[in-house]
Write a protein that holds these residues in place. Sequence first.
Motif, PDB file in Angstrom:
ATOM      1  N   GLU A  32       0.823  -1.203   0.000  1.00  0.00           N
ATOM      2  CA  GLU A  32       0.000   0.000   0.000  1.00  0.00           C
ATOM      3  C   GLU A  32       0.863   1.263   0.000  1.00  0.00           C
ATOM      4  N   HIS A  33       1.639   1.441  -1.054  1.00  0.00           N
ATOM      5  CA  HIS A  33       2.475   2.622  -1.172  1.00  0.00           C
ATOM      6  C   HIS A  33       1.707   3.752  -1.842  1.00  0.00           C
ATOM      7  N   ALA A  34       2.255   4.972  -1.789  1.00  0.00           N
ATOM      8  CA  ALA A  34       1.557   6.148  -2.332  1.00  0.00           C
ATOM      9  C   ALA A  34       1.826   6.353  -3.815  1.00  0.00           C
ATOM     10  N   ARG A  35       2.523   5.428  -4.459  1.00  0.00           N
ATOM     11  CA  ARG A  35       2.747   5.554  -5.896  1.00  0.00           C
ATOM     12  C   ARG A  35       1.471   5.247  -6.663  1.00  0.00           C
ATOM     13  N   VAL A  36       1.349   5.804  -7.844  1.00  0.00           N
ATOM     14  CA  VAL A  36       0.221   5.531  -8.731  1.00  0.00           C
ATOM     15  C   VAL A  36       0.764   4.998 -10.050  1.00  0.00           C
ATOM     16  N   PHE A  61      -6.603 -22.542   0.857  1.00  0.00           N
ATOM     17  CA  PHE A  61      -5.877 -21.968  -0.275  1.00  0.00           C
ATOM     18  C   PHE A  61      -6.845 -21.102  -1.062  1.00  0.00           C
ATOM     19  N   ASN A  62      -6.486 -19.822  -1.206  1.00  0.00           N
ATOM     20  CA  ASN A  62      -7.370 -18.832  -1.823  1.00  0.00           C
ATOM     21  C   ASN A  62      -6.710 -18.231  -3.050  1.00  0.00           C
ATOM     22  N   MET A  63      -7.528 -17.908  -4.061  1.00  0.00           N
ATOM     23  CA  MET A  63      -7.030 -17.237  -5.258  1.00  0.00           C
ATOM     24  C   MET A  63      -7.726 -15.883  -5.394  1.00  0.00           C
ATOM     25  N   GLY A  64      -6.939 -14.815  -5.326  1.00  0.00           N
ATOM     26  CA  GLY A  64      -7.470 -13.466  -5.460  1.00  0.00           C
ATOM     27  C   GLY A  64      -7.006 -12.816  -6.749  1.00  0.00           C
ATOM     28  N   PHE A  65      -7.641 -11.686  -7.090  1.00  0.00           N
ATOM     29  CA  PHE A  65      -7.331 -10.988  -8.332  1.00  0.00           C
ATOM     30  C   PHE A  65      -7.453  -9.476  -8.106  1.00  0.00           C
ATOM     31  N   ALA A  66      -6.778  -8.706  -8.944  1.00  0.00           N
ATOM     32  CA  ALA A  66      -6.905  -7.249  -8.895  1.00  0.00           C
ATOM     33  C   ALA A  66      -6.540  -6.664 -10.249  1.00  0.00           C
ATOM     34  N   LEU A  67      -7.064  -5.480 -10.506  1.00  0.00           N
ATOM     35  CA  LEU A  67      -6.768  -4.759 -11.741  1.00  0.00           C
ATOM     36  C   LEU A  67      -6.637  -3.280 -11.415  1.00  0.00           C
ATOM     37  N   GLU A  68      -5.532  -2.671 -11.865  1.00  0.00           N
ATOM     38  CA  GLU A  68      -5.300  -1.235 -11.681  1.00  0.00           C
ATOM     39  C   GLU A  68      -5.006  -0.612 -13.040  1.00  0.00           C
ATOM     40  N   TYR A  69      -5.431   0.649 -13.209  1.00  0.00           N
ATOM     41  CA  TYR A  69      -5.196   1.324 -14.486  1.00  0.00           C
ATOM     42  C   TYR A  69      -5.000   2.817 -14.251  1.00  0.00           C
ATOM     43  N   GLY A  70      -3.956   3.372 -14.878  1.00  0.00           N
ATOM     44  CA  GLY A  70      -3.660   4.789 -14.737  1.00  0.00           C
ATOM     45  C   GLY A  70      -4.572   5.646 -15.611  1.00  0.00           C
ATOM     46  N   ILE A  71      -5.537   6.291 -14.995  1.00  0.00           N
ATOM     47  CA  ILE A  71      -6.451   7.173 -15.730  1.00  0.00           C
ATOM     48  C   ILE A  71      -5.700   8.389 -16.244  1.00  0.00           C
ATOM     49  N   ASN A  72      -4.845   8.966 -15.415  1.00  0.00           N
ATOM     50  CA  ASN A  72      -3.879   9.978 -15.846  1.00  0.00           C
ATOM     51  C   ASN A  72      -2.637   9.804 -14.966  1.00  0.00           C
ATOM     52  N   SER A  73      -1.755  10.776 -14.950  1.00  0.00           N
ATOM     53  CA  SER A  73      -0.480  10.608 -14.248  1.00  0.00           C
ATOM     54  C   SER A  73      -0.611  10.646 -12.738  1.00  0.00           C
ATOM     55  N   TRP A  74      -1.790  11.002 -12.198  1.00  0.00           N
ATOM     56  CA  TRP A  74      -1.929  11.066 -10.740  1.00  0.00           C
ATOM     57  C   TRP A  74      -3.227  10.456 -10.209  1.00  0.00           C
ATOM     58  N   ILE A  75      -4.005   9.787 -11.070  1.00  0.00           N
ATOM     59  CA  ILE A  75      -5.215   9.082 -10.638  1.00  0.00           C
ATOM     60  C   ILE A  75      -5.193   7.662 -11.201  1.00  0.00           C
ATOM     61  N   GLN A  97      -3.361  10.757  -6.210  1.00  0.00           N
ATOM     62  CA  GLN A  97      -2.118  11.270  -5.635  1.00  0.00           C
ATOM     63  C   GLN A  97      -2.158  12.798  -5.603  1.00  0.00           C
ATOM     64  N   ILE A  98      -2.012  13.359  -4.414  1.00  0.00           N
ATOM     65  CA  ILE A  98      -2.037  14.806  -4.228  1.00  0.00           C
ATOM     66  C   ILE A  98      -0.635  15.393  -4.293  1.00  0.00           C
ATOM     67  N   ILE A  99       0.320  14.690  -3.693  1.00  0.00           N
ATOM     68  CA  ILE A  99       1.714  15.115  -3.696  1.00  0.00           C
ATOM     69  C   ILE A  99       2.548  14.002  -4.322  1.00  0.00           C
ATOM     70  N   GLY A 100       3.412  14.373  -5.277  1.00  0.00           N
ATOM     71  CA  GLY A 100       4.243  13.377  -5.944  1.00  0.00           C
ATOM     72  C   GLY A 100       4.946  13.978  -7.137  1.00  0.00           C
ATOM     73  N   PRO A 101       5.749  13.190  -7.841  1.00  0.00           N
ATOM     74  CA  PRO A 101       6.524  13.728  -8.959  1.00  0.00           C
ATOM     75  C   PRO A 101       5.676  14.370 -10.051  1.00  0.00           C
ATOM     76  N   GLN A 102       4.496  13.793 -10.353  1.00  0.00           N
ATOM     77  CA  GLN A 102       3.632  14.347 -11.397  1.00  0.00           C
ATOM     78  C   GLN A 102       2.235  14.675 -10.867  1.00  0.00           C
ATOM     79  N   ALA A 103       2.127  14.891  -9.569  1.00  0.00           N
ATOM     80  CA  ALA A 103       0.849  15.201  -8.923  1.00  0.00           C
ATOM     81  C   ALA A 103       0.598  16.707  -8.948  1.00  0.00           C
ATOM     82  N   PHE A 152       8.310  13.599  -1.068  1.00  0.00           N
ATOM     83  CA  PHE A 152       7.097  13.100  -0.419  1.00  0.00           C
ATOM     84  C   PHE A 152       6.075  12.671  -1.469  1.00  0.00           C
ATOM     85  N   ARG A 153       5.308  11.634  -1.114  1.00  0.00           N
ATOM     86  CA  ARG A 153       4.167  11.213  -1.924  1.00  0.00           C
ATOM     87  C   ARG A 153       2.965  11.062  -0.990  1.00  0.00           C
TER      88      ARG A 153
END
Length: 335
Positions: free
Chosen positions: A21-25, A68-82, A128-134, A141-142
Amino acid sequence: MKRCMIFGVVFLLLGSALFAEHARVMPARVGRFYVVPTFISFDQRFTEGGSRTAVGETTPYVPPTRMFNMGFALEYGINSWITGAVQWTPGINLWSDVDRVAAPMAVNPSGSGVVSGMGDIFLGAKVQIIGPQAPVASDTFRLAFGPGLKIPLSSPDFTDELARGTPNVARLDNHVLGLGLRSYFDVVVNEFFYINFYNEFIFYPTRGSFGDLGLGQAAMVAAGVPNVNVNFGYDLTFEIEPTFTHRFTASNIALEIGLPFTYYFSPGYTVSGNHLLHTDEGSVHRFSVGPNVSVFFLDWALPMEFLLGYQIPVMGRNTPVRHVASLQIRAYFRL
């Protein structure tokens, strides 16, 4: 009565803590798909006083369990900070074994049981409110926030399970609507090291039914106990994770080693204003350490990352002494 109530919540074992659970996007138009096989086991329990005891000797009764459990996830960059995200952990149990089932929870009290079914889905975003492209640019800081919804999926019918020879004794999640907010804050010390601070709060505004909590509760309803509404309250998680990171330029492989310290709290569910699980109002406390290591192969035709983690129980109260080993397989793509 208390002997069979513990099955209503004892298997809420996974959730978002499996994810770093890092603050990177994610970069804009870049996605990441997860497959998360996970093995969970426990044969001890933290008592109300915080000591460890064999689960078969506790009151309320908790049987030794493996699954034994099988989980899944999907992430997608809508723009450089969301980043938009869908997480399904716990996902679906592919195998489980519950050593013994306490009367009156099964037709055969000395037989074994299973935990089948699926967890709920978390649908949300990371802003992301604070970050390299936020909006607030910073390389030191991120800061990001992740609002979301926990969407309930189907729950086992424990009334039907009562008649089965190998019964499904518990469910994997609350199976009610949840409103969540996650907070992420990274302090970047240098190019090799950063520290992440994470918080998650999930509030359950809707109610469940007492007879849907587990096999024991269904047996009680069948015996005449009113099938009243249940209030799940909220879940609260805090985490601090120091992380070492290094990119091998020659081979274009990135390595990360993390050591998260995680504290989880839940007040327990209530029925008509009275906590039924424990004499101390059912509060659940859990503190664990989860060393993990990830290797990211950036030059592959389909960039892949593999993260191996192990959650070690350190302290707790009113909760199984659970050991969780997981492997995250992450595939990256661009659309």
